[in-house]
Design an enzyme around this catalytic site. Structure first.
Site, PDB file in Angstrom:
ATOM      1  N   ARG A 230       0.851  -1.178   0.000  1.00 52.82           N
ATOM      2  CA  ARG A 230       0.000   0.000   0.000  1.00 52.82           C
ATOM      3  C   ARG A 230       0.892   1.234   0.000  1.00 52.82           C
ATOM      4  O   ARG A 230       1.924   1.271   0.675  1.00 52.82           O
ATOM      5  CB  ARG A 230      -0.927   0.028   1.231  1.00 52.82           C
ATOM      6  CG  ARG A 230      -2.049  -0.997   1.176  1.00 52.82           C
ATOM      7  CD  ARG A 230      -3.062  -0.670   0.089  1.00 52.82           C
ATOM      8  NE  ARG A 230      -4.226  -1.548   0.095  1.00 52.82           N
ATOM      9  CZ  ARG A 230      -4.373  -2.606  -0.682  1.00 52.82           C
ATOM     10  NH1 ARG A 230      -3.404  -2.955  -1.523  1.00 52.82           N
ATOM     11  NH2 ARG A 230      -5.479  -3.334  -0.626  1.00 52.82           N
ATOM     12  N   GLU A 259      -3.040   7.715  -4.824  1.00 56.62           N
ATOM     13  CA  GLU A 259      -3.948   6.967  -5.713  1.00 56.62           C
ATOM     14  C   GLU A 259      -5.380   7.500  -5.661  1.00 56.62           C
ATOM     15  O   GLU A 259      -5.857   7.872  -4.580  1.00 56.62           O
ATOM     16  CB  GLU A 259      -3.965   5.488  -5.299  1.00 56.62           C
ATOM     17  CG  GLU A 259      -2.684   4.763  -5.613  1.00 56.62           C
ATOM     18  CD  GLU A 259      -2.778   3.279  -5.263  1.00 56.62           C
ATOM     19  OE1 GLU A 259      -3.898   2.727  -5.261  1.00 56.62           O
ATOM     20  OE2 GLU A 259      -1.740   2.673  -5.010  1.00 56.62           O
ATOM     21  N   HIS A 277      -0.577   0.396  -9.957  1.00 54.86           N
ATOM     22  CA  HIS A 277      -1.281  -0.518  -9.055  1.00 54.86           C
ATOM     23  C   HIS A 277      -1.901  -1.695  -9.821  1.00 54.86           C
ATOM     24  O   HIS A 277      -3.101  -1.960  -9.730  1.00 54.86           O
ATOM     25  CB  HIS A 277      -2.355   0.206  -8.252  1.00 54.86           C
ATOM     26  CG  HIS A 277      -2.730  -0.516  -6.988  1.00 54.86           C
ATOM     27  ND1 HIS A 277      -3.256   0.102  -5.893  1.00 54.86           N
ATOM     28  CD2 HIS A 277      -2.655  -1.843  -6.655  1.00 54.86           C
ATOM     29  CE1 HIS A 277      -3.506  -0.788  -4.938  1.00 54.86           C
ATOM     30  NE2 HIS A 277      -3.148  -1.984  -5.381  1.00 54.86           N
TER      31      HIS A 277
END
Length: 310
Positions: A230, A259, A277
């Site tokens: 993450r 993001e 991602h």
């Protein structure tokens, strides 16, 4: 009548068609459609499908009186308010194990690309620059790899790293008795030991900025870092400064604090390899996440326990 399912994450038409065989779908993959779906269909929604980065918040759970099942499509569930769900007796499951191999593959790809400078070498070739005018990129084999978070994905990364004759160390919430690797009590100690760091720990408040300026300085000017976990685990501003100043040699990142916006601080850095991602995305892994969701949901609505409870 089929149960009513609210889907909050983007899915392909193929996946939606597959799920529609078992559910009445309300598809709301944007913030606007999400608000509208909860406002307009709250009294009917029995299940929610989401992902860790999108989550489901306590106020949303409270607004859905018939909700009985929340599923995270992937392994992460950091933005699902699990405590609020449990207070209501709502079952929460995730997609643990569905895309571990794909993520581990991508982690090794980022490591190789970053350490060997593969994207930059491709640019140099297109500019007519031959190898004699370029610095020698380091080797990957035989180095020391530190893994932050030795869960199922971390263990898959370790298996791949073993094929490169790498020595493996790890930091985890606790020592694992099922691996022969060296355990380090802190991320700082692991960074001081390692040539390369791979971040594979869960996200959330407990791991936010676990990799900070001190850890990056411990990794050092010959060190490389990869993050497929993450974006919140790494302090982006600290990483950008360390890369600019040469205090860390390079970074390969698939996840970002910004993001879904790209990480503005990193975009112009030649020693950063960036992907959007996608580490867990492949036709095979997406199909498996959907299959496990349908199995968990089918078990729940037939009165059985889900396979991967949170």
């Amino acid at each position: 009548m089929l149960p009513i399912l609210l889907i909050l994450n983007p899915l392909s038409d193929q996946s939606l068609q597959r799920i529609a065989q078992n559910f009445q779908i309300t598809y709301a993959p944007t913030a606007e459609t999400r608000r509208a779906a909860i406002a307009n269909h709250a009294d009917g929604i029995q299940a929610v499908l989401t992902i860790g980065s999108i989550g489901l918040h306590a106020d949303e759970i409270a607004a859905l009186p018939k909700l009985e099942l929340i599923c995270a499509l992937g392994a992460g569930f950091e933005n699902i308010d699990v405590a609020a769900a449990r207070e209501r007796g709502i079952t929460v499951s995730n997609g643990a194990g569905t895309n571990d191999a794909c993520v581990a593959d991508h982690a090794m790809g980022l490591l190789l690309a970053t350490v060997r400078g593969i994207p930059q070498l491709g640019v140099a070739l297109h500019q007519g620059i031959w190898r004699d005018a370029l610095p020698l990129p380091p080797s990957v084999s035989g180095k020391r790899l530190g893994i932050i978070g030795l869960g199922t994905i971390g263990k898959q990364i370790a298996r791949r790293a073993a094929g490169f004759d790498m020595t493996i160390g790890y930091h985890n919430r606790s020592v694992r008795g099922d691996v022969p690797f060296a355990y380090f009590a802190s991320v700082l100690e692991l960074a001081q030991w390692a040539d390369f760091l791979v971040v594979a720990t869960p996200g959330g408040a407990g791991t936010r900025h676990m990799v900070n300026c001190s850890v990056l300085d411990a990794l050092g000017p010959q060190g490389f870092i990869v993050n497929i976990a993450r974006g919140s685990v790494i302090d982006t501003a600290a990483l950008a400064l360390a890369l600019r100043e040469g205090r860390v040699a390079g970074a390969g990142l698939d996840v970002y604090e910004s993001e879904p916006l790209p990480p503005a601080e990193l975009l112009d850095l030649p020693n950063a390899v960036l992907t959007p991602h996608v580490a867990g995305w492949s036709p095979e892994s997406v199909a498996e996440t959907v299959r496990l969701f349908l199995e968990n949901a089918g078990r729940h609505f037939s009165g059985q326990a889900v396979l991967t409870p949170v």
